[in-house]
Design a protein around this motif. Structure first.
Motif, PDB file in Angstrom:
ATOM      1  N   ALA A 421      17.512  59.116  -8.002  1.00  0.00           N
ATOM      2  CA  ALA A 421      16.536  59.161  -6.910  1.00  0.00           C
ATOM      3  C   ALA A 421      16.595  60.535  -6.266  1.00  0.00           C
ATOM      4  O   ALA A 421      17.677  61.118  -6.113  1.00  0.00           O
ATOM      5  N   SER A 422      15.439  61.069  -5.897  1.00  0.00           N
ATOM      6  CA  SER A 422      15.369  62.388  -5.269  1.00  0.00           C
ATOM      7  C   SER A 422      14.093  62.477  -4.457  1.00  0.00           C
ATOM      8  O   SER A 422      13.035  62.002  -4.882  1.00  0.00           O
ATOM      9  N   GLU A 423      14.199  63.099  -3.301  1.00  0.00           N
ATOM     10  CA  GLU A 423      13.038  63.195  -2.427  1.00  0.00           C
ATOM     11  C   GLU A 423      11.986  64.151  -2.986  1.00  0.00           C
ATOM     12  O   GLU A 423      10.808  63.808  -3.095  1.00  0.00           O
ATOM     13  N   SER A 424      12.403  65.369  -3.382  1.00  0.00           N
ATOM     14  CA  SER A 424      11.400  66.343  -3.820  1.00  0.00           C
ATOM     15  C   SER A 424      11.877  67.285  -4.912  1.00  0.00           C
ATOM     16  O   SER A 424      11.059  67.974  -5.519  1.00  0.00           O
ATOM     17  N   ALA A 425      13.186  67.332  -5.184  1.00  0.00           N
ATOM     18  CA  ALA A 425      13.727  68.313  -6.123  1.00  0.00           C
ATOM     19  C   ALA A 425      13.864  67.717  -7.520  1.00  0.00           C
ATOM     20  O   ALA A 425      14.055  66.509  -7.692  1.00  0.00           O
ATOM     21  N   THR A 426      13.784  68.589  -8.526  1.00  0.00           N
ATOM     22  CA  THR A 426      14.066  68.210  -9.906  1.00  0.00           C
ATOM     23  C   THR A 426      15.544  68.452 -10.178  1.00  0.00           C
ATOM     24  O   THR A 426      16.010  69.595 -10.155  1.00  0.00           O
ATOM     25  N   GLY A 427      16.282  67.370 -10.391  1.00  0.00           N
ATOM     26  CA  GLY A 427      17.716  67.487 -10.616  1.00  0.00           C
ATOM     27  C   GLY A 427      18.046  67.612 -12.086  1.00  0.00           C
ATOM     28  O   GLY A 427      17.181  67.475 -12.961  1.00  0.00           O
ATOM     29  N   GLY A 428      19.307  67.884 -12.377  1.00  0.00           N
ATOM     30  CA  GLY A 428      19.722  68.004 -13.761  1.00  0.00           C
ATOM     31  C   GLY A 428      21.222  67.900 -13.921  1.00  0.00           C
ATOM     32  O   GLY A 428      21.980  68.105 -12.967  1.00  0.00           O
ATOM     33  N   LEU A 429      21.658  67.537 -15.142  1.00  0.00           N
ATOM     34  CA  LEU A 429      23.083  67.502 -15.447  1.00  0.00           C
ATOM     35  C   LEU A 429      23.288  67.761 -16.926  1.00  0.00           C
ATOM     36  O   LEU A 429      22.366  67.652 -17.745  1.00  0.00           O
ATOM     37  N   ALA A 430      24.523  68.110 -17.255  1.00  0.00           N
ATOM     38  CA  ALA A 430      24.975  68.197 -18.647  1.00  0.00           C
ATOM     39  C   ALA A 430      26.018  67.111 -18.856  1.00  0.00           C
ATOM     40  O   ALA A 430      26.967  66.994 -18.073  1.00  0.00           O
ATOM     41  N   LEU A 431      25.825  66.287 -19.886  1.00  0.00           N
ATOM     42  CA  LEU A 431      26.830  65.297 -20.258  1.00  0.00           C
ATOM     43  C   LEU A 431      27.801  65.972 -21.212  1.00  0.00           C
ATOM     44  O   LEU A 431      27.393  66.511 -22.249  1.00  0.00           O
ATOM     45  N   GLN A 432      29.090  65.953 -20.854  1.00  0.00           N
ATOM     46  CA  GLN A 432      30.089  66.701 -21.606  1.00  0.00           C
ATOM     47  C   GLN A 432      31.221  65.794 -22.057  1.00  0.00           C
ATOM     48  O   GLN A 432      31.587  64.834 -21.362  1.00  0.00           O
ATOM     49  N   LEU A 433      31.801  66.125 -23.201  1.00  0.00           N
ATOM     50  CA  LEU A 433      33.014  65.495 -23.697  1.00  0.00           C
ATOM     51  C   LEU A 433      34.131  66.512 -23.537  1.00  0.00           C
ATOM     52  O   LEU A 433      34.043  67.626 -24.066  1.00  0.00           O
ATOM     53  N   ILE A 434      35.178  66.167 -22.779  1.00  0.00           N
ATOM     54  CA  ILE A 434      36.266  67.094 -22.484  1.00  0.00           C
ATOM     55  C   ILE A 434      37.369  66.899 -23.519  1.00  0.00           C
ATOM     56  O   ILE A 434      37.894  65.791 -23.674  1.00  0.00           O
ATOM     57  N   ASP A 435      37.734  67.977 -24.213  1.00  0.00           N
ATOM     58  CA  ASP A 435      38.735  67.840 -25.270  1.00  0.00           C
ATOM     59  C   ASP A 435      40.149  67.957 -24.709  1.00  0.00           C
ATOM     60  O   ASP A 435      40.357  68.076 -23.500  1.00  0.00           O
ATOM     61  N   ASP A 436      41.144  67.918 -25.601  1.00  0.00           N
ATOM     62  CA  ASP A 436      42.551  67.927 -25.182  1.00  0.00           C
ATOM     63  C   ASP A 436      42.953  69.225 -24.501  1.00  0.00           C
ATOM     64  O   ASP A 436      43.970  69.277 -23.802  1.00  0.00           O
ATOM     65  N   GLU A 437      42.179  70.292 -24.718  1.00  0.00           N
ATOM     66  CA  GLU A 437      42.469  71.572 -24.075  1.00  0.00           C
ATOM     67  C   GLU A 437      41.647  71.765 -22.812  1.00  0.00           C
ATOM     68  O   GLU A 437      41.573  72.870 -22.279  1.00  0.00           O
ATOM     69  N   ALA A 438      41.007  70.694 -22.346  1.00  0.00           N
ATOM     70  CA  ALA A 438      40.183  70.681 -21.135  1.00  0.00           C
ATOM     71  C   ALA A 438      38.907  71.501 -21.272  1.00  0.00           C
ATOM     72  O   ALA A 438      38.291  71.871 -20.278  1.00  0.00           O
ATOM     73  N   ASP A 439      38.493  71.772 -22.514  1.00  0.00           N
ATOM     74  CA  ASP A 439      37.240  72.479 -22.747  1.00  0.00           C
ATOM     75  C   ASP A 439      36.115  71.475 -22.942  1.00  0.00           C
ATOM     76  O   ASP A 439      36.299  70.444 -23.604  1.00  0.00           O
ATOM     77  N   PRO A 440      34.924  71.753 -22.392  1.00  0.00           N
ATOM     78  CA  PRO A 440      33.818  70.804 -22.517  1.00  0.00           C
ATOM     79  C   PRO A 440      32.974  71.037 -23.766  1.00  0.00           C
ATOM     80  O   PRO A 440      32.723  72.167 -24.170  1.00  0.00           O
ATOM     81  N   GLN A 441      32.530  69.955 -24.364  1.00  0.00           N
ATOM     82  CA  GLN A 441      31.528  69.989 -25.430  1.00  0.00           C
ATOM     83  C   GLN A 441      30.276  69.322 -24.879  1.00  0.00           C
ATOM     84  O   GLN A 441      30.306  68.167 -24.467  1.00  0.00           O
ATOM     85  N   VAL A 442      29.174  70.054 -24.843  1.00  0.00           N
ATOM     86  CA  VAL A 442      27.939  69.520 -24.283  1.00  0.00           C
ATOM     87  C   VAL A 442      27.308  68.540 -25.271  1.00  0.00           C
ATOM     88  O   VAL A 442      27.006  68.893 -26.405  1.00  0.00           O
ATOM     89  N   LEU A 443      27.107  67.301 -24.820  1.00  0.00           N
ATOM     90  CA  LEU A 443      26.464  66.281 -25.637  1.00  0.00           C
ATOM     91  C   LEU A 443      24.946  66.329 -25.490  1.00  0.00           C
ATOM     92  O   LEU A 443      24.220  66.128 -26.450  1.00  0.00           O
ATOM     93  N   HIS A 444      24.493  66.553 -24.274  1.00  0.00           N
ATOM     94  CA  HIS A 444      23.076  66.809 -24.023  1.00  0.00           C
ATOM     95  C   HIS A 444      22.911  67.301 -22.597  1.00  0.00           C
ATOM     96  O   HIS A 444      23.823  67.186 -21.764  1.00  0.00           O
ATOM     97  N   THR A 445      21.766  67.886 -22.318  1.00  0.00           N
ATOM     98  CA  THR A 445      21.355  68.210 -20.954  1.00  0.00           C
ATOM     99  C   THR A 445      20.088  67.421 -20.655  1.00  0.00           C
ATOM    100  O   THR A 445      19.291  67.126 -21.554  1.00  0.00           O
ATOM    101  N   VAL A 446      19.907  67.058 -19.390  1.00  0.00           N
ATOM    102  CA  VAL A 446      18.766  66.232 -19.013  1.00  0.00           C
ATOM    103  C   VAL A 446      18.348  66.604 -17.597  1.00  0.00           C
ATOM    104  O   VAL A 446      19.187  67.002 -16.777  1.00  0.00           O
TER     105      VAL A 446
END
Length: 585
Positions: A421-446
């Protein structure tokens, strides 16, 4: 260049915590303010003059209250992440819990509400509910305790908060700690640590019958080592106001035996056991008199190791794997004869509770409530009016994130439905899988289109390929501002062609410095396109060509720079796979 100065923050304000110098409010001045604001009767001319002249006198620097935490936050904390003592406490003696160290949140203190983001979100957040004494995120209010000559106490405490203090123990030994507490509800739980070592275990504070009805709560037989150290007060359960603490010396530590203080899970095979004293080395072989239990059933103790930096701490290991659902206990048989460094024996104990902090595993496929994170940065929760009620997360800004431990039942392609839900802004996120070294792998952005209101809800879908097993999943905020209620994962396909493709591709050398290649002898399908992305999922390079099933492609390191990059490969059968590349100087 013209010799003119400027100030980006007022030097003085009347009775304010957000300025370097606070001007005391004189008698009669509030009556004048009330009259000007239309909420009070008019003072006489003499009363008005007296109030204003008194204010003018109080405006003199020598009459103002200097607030060092404001100066420290404005000029030092912007480049220095260390802490500076607000005050150094010498023990035995009193400790004022409001005089915690100066520094950044998460380093000098932690509070659940530390800032107000109303400029970006349109919603005001009561980030300092007491608005007294200090300008940090910790909630402080004026006290009604007649025994508190300091005048202030901690209030609106929440689970997970903590404050750090600079102390010097002038006389090591056995101490009693008297703490002034008040509560109208009860439920408060605290513990104290010194330099990362638990001193007290969980302590359950009483319901005193009112938020300003004060009692003294005593923690007895606490062993303190002599010398300078950092003391932390942890709030393990909300529900109490906390006033001054008095540390009183009771005698040498040798007057009591070493004893159990606390135990907590470190991982599925390891327990951190804290004792009141350091044990004499070397320790005997495991189990060294210790026993561990899972739901009442004994499990083997395969290792007992003393922590090198915290000698009161023992690490107990087992070949058994604990889970978040287990009730775990620990015992010690004093027939094993363990003794502390001061020569006193370790007293035996039976079935003491091990605090189980193993993460709750959220099941995929299934719905994950946004507030079910185990770790977050910059995120707050609030009640939702969406179907089902509960909480949503909000006040989201770029760089905020929330982490979730998940158990994926089957590897495959999933549809992820986001409820936003948002009043007026277009929001976004990246879904990430965090590996054993704490580095992220991007699964998708939306991205999420505005819905017209902060509680007007809509569902947006995206697809992600998830591997089977237990993983750390992260939502990383890329665009503000919106609320998120839940994520729903639905399995679309169990096709494992992506996994076979990943096994067939070799990326070398990795890490790389001057050159790196992707190579395959016989990929499951022909490679048709390559792209390179940063850790936020933003594409920085791509190349399309009919590479075939057998290829050797050099990656453009000169265009990437140092850091971690994600190389995505697209195949003719529609599958994709990702390789992580580390570029070093």
């Amino acid at each position: 260049s013209e010799g003119l100065g400027w100030a980006w923050w007022p030097l003085k304000k009347v009775e304010s915590i957000s300025c370097p110098l606070s001007v005391p409010k004189p008698a009669g001045y509030q009556q004048l303010l009330d009259y000007w604001g239309g909420s009070g009767p008019a003072p006489t001319a003499a009363e008005a003059k007296d109030a204003l002249m008194a204010l003018a006198e109080n405006l003199k620097t020598e009459h103002c209250v200097f607030q060092p935490d404001v100066i420290d936050a404005m000029f030092r904390q912007v480049y220095d992440s260390t802490t500076v003592p607000y005050r150094t406490f010498h023990l035995p003696g009193p400790l004022q819990p409001t005089d915690f160290d100066m520094g950044l949140v998460g380093i000098a203190y932690y509070d659940t509400d530390v800032a107000n983001y109303h400029v970006s979100t349109g919603n005001y957040t009561a980030w300092n509910q007491g608005w007294a004494y200090r300008n940090d995120g910790v909630d402080i209010e004026k006290t009604g305790d007649p025994l508190n000559d300091h005048g202030y106490h901690l209030a609106w405490t929440e689970e997970g908060e903590w404050m750090q203090y600079d102390v010097v123990v002038d006389q090591g030994g056995l101490y009693d700690i008297d703490i002034r507490v008040a509560s109208a509800t009860g439920g408060g739980v605290i513990h104290l640590e010194a330099d990362g070592t638990d001193l007290t275990g969980f302590r359950y504070l009483p319901n005193t019958g009112g938020w300003q009805l004060w009692q003294t709560y005593t923690i007895s037989n606490v062993v303190l080592d002599a010398g300078p150290q950092k003391l932390r007060l942890y709030i393990d359960g909300a529900g109490n106001n906390i006033g001054p603490m008095e540390f009183s010396y009771q005698g040498p530590a040798t007057s009591v035996n070493a004893r159990f203080v606390s135990a907590v899970t470190h991982d599925e095979h390891t327990i951190r056991l804290t004792l009141s004293k350091a044990l004499a080395a070397p320790l005997p072989p495991a189990p060294a008199g210790f026993s561990l239990y899972d739901d009442g059933v004994a499990v083997p103790v395969t290792g007992v190791v003393q922590d090198a930096d915290h000698p009161r701490v023992l690490w107990l290991t087992t070949s058994h794997a604990f889970t978040f659902e287990d009730e775990i206990n620990v015992s010690y048989d004093d027939a094993a004869g363990l003794v502390a460094t001061d020569g006193t024996p370790l007293s035996g104990f039976l079935f003491r509770i091990v605090t189980n902090t193993l993460p709750v595993l959220l099941e995929i496929p299934g719905r994950i409530e946004a507030e079910a994170f185990f770790r977050q940065s910059g995120i707050q929760t609030e009640p939702t009016t969406d179907a089902g009620g509960g909480l949503n997360i909000g006040f989201l800004d770029p760089g905020d994130y929330a982490d979730y431990y998940v158990r994926v039942a089957e590897a495959g392609l999933y549809r992820v439905d986001y409820r936003t839900a948002s009043e007026s802004a277009t929001g976004g996120l990246a879904l990430q899988l965090i590996d054993d070294e704490a580095d992220p792998q991007v699964l998708h952005t939306v991205t999420f289109a505005p819905t017209g209101g902060w509680q007007t809800w809509a569902t947006t879908s995206a697809e992600a390929l998830l591997p089977q097993g237990i993983h750390r999943l992260r939502i990383f905020i890329t665009q503000p501002s919106y609320n998120l209620n839940w994520m729903d994962f639905t399995l679309l396909s169990t096709d494992t062609r992506e996994a076979r493709a990943a096994d067939a591709i070799h990326l070398y050398p990795n890490p790389a410095t001057t050159a790196a290649w992707l190579e395959a002898e016989d990929a499951p399908a022909a490679l048709v396109r390559l792209s390179v992305h940063d850790l936020l999922g933003r594409q920085v390079w791509q190349q399309g060509a009919p590479f075939g099933k057998r290829f050797r492609v050099e990656l453009p390191l000169h265009r990437l720079g140092t850091g971690t990059w994600l190389v995505r490969l697209y195949f003719a059968d529609g599958t994709t796979t990702i390789k992580k590349l580390v570029v070093m100087e």
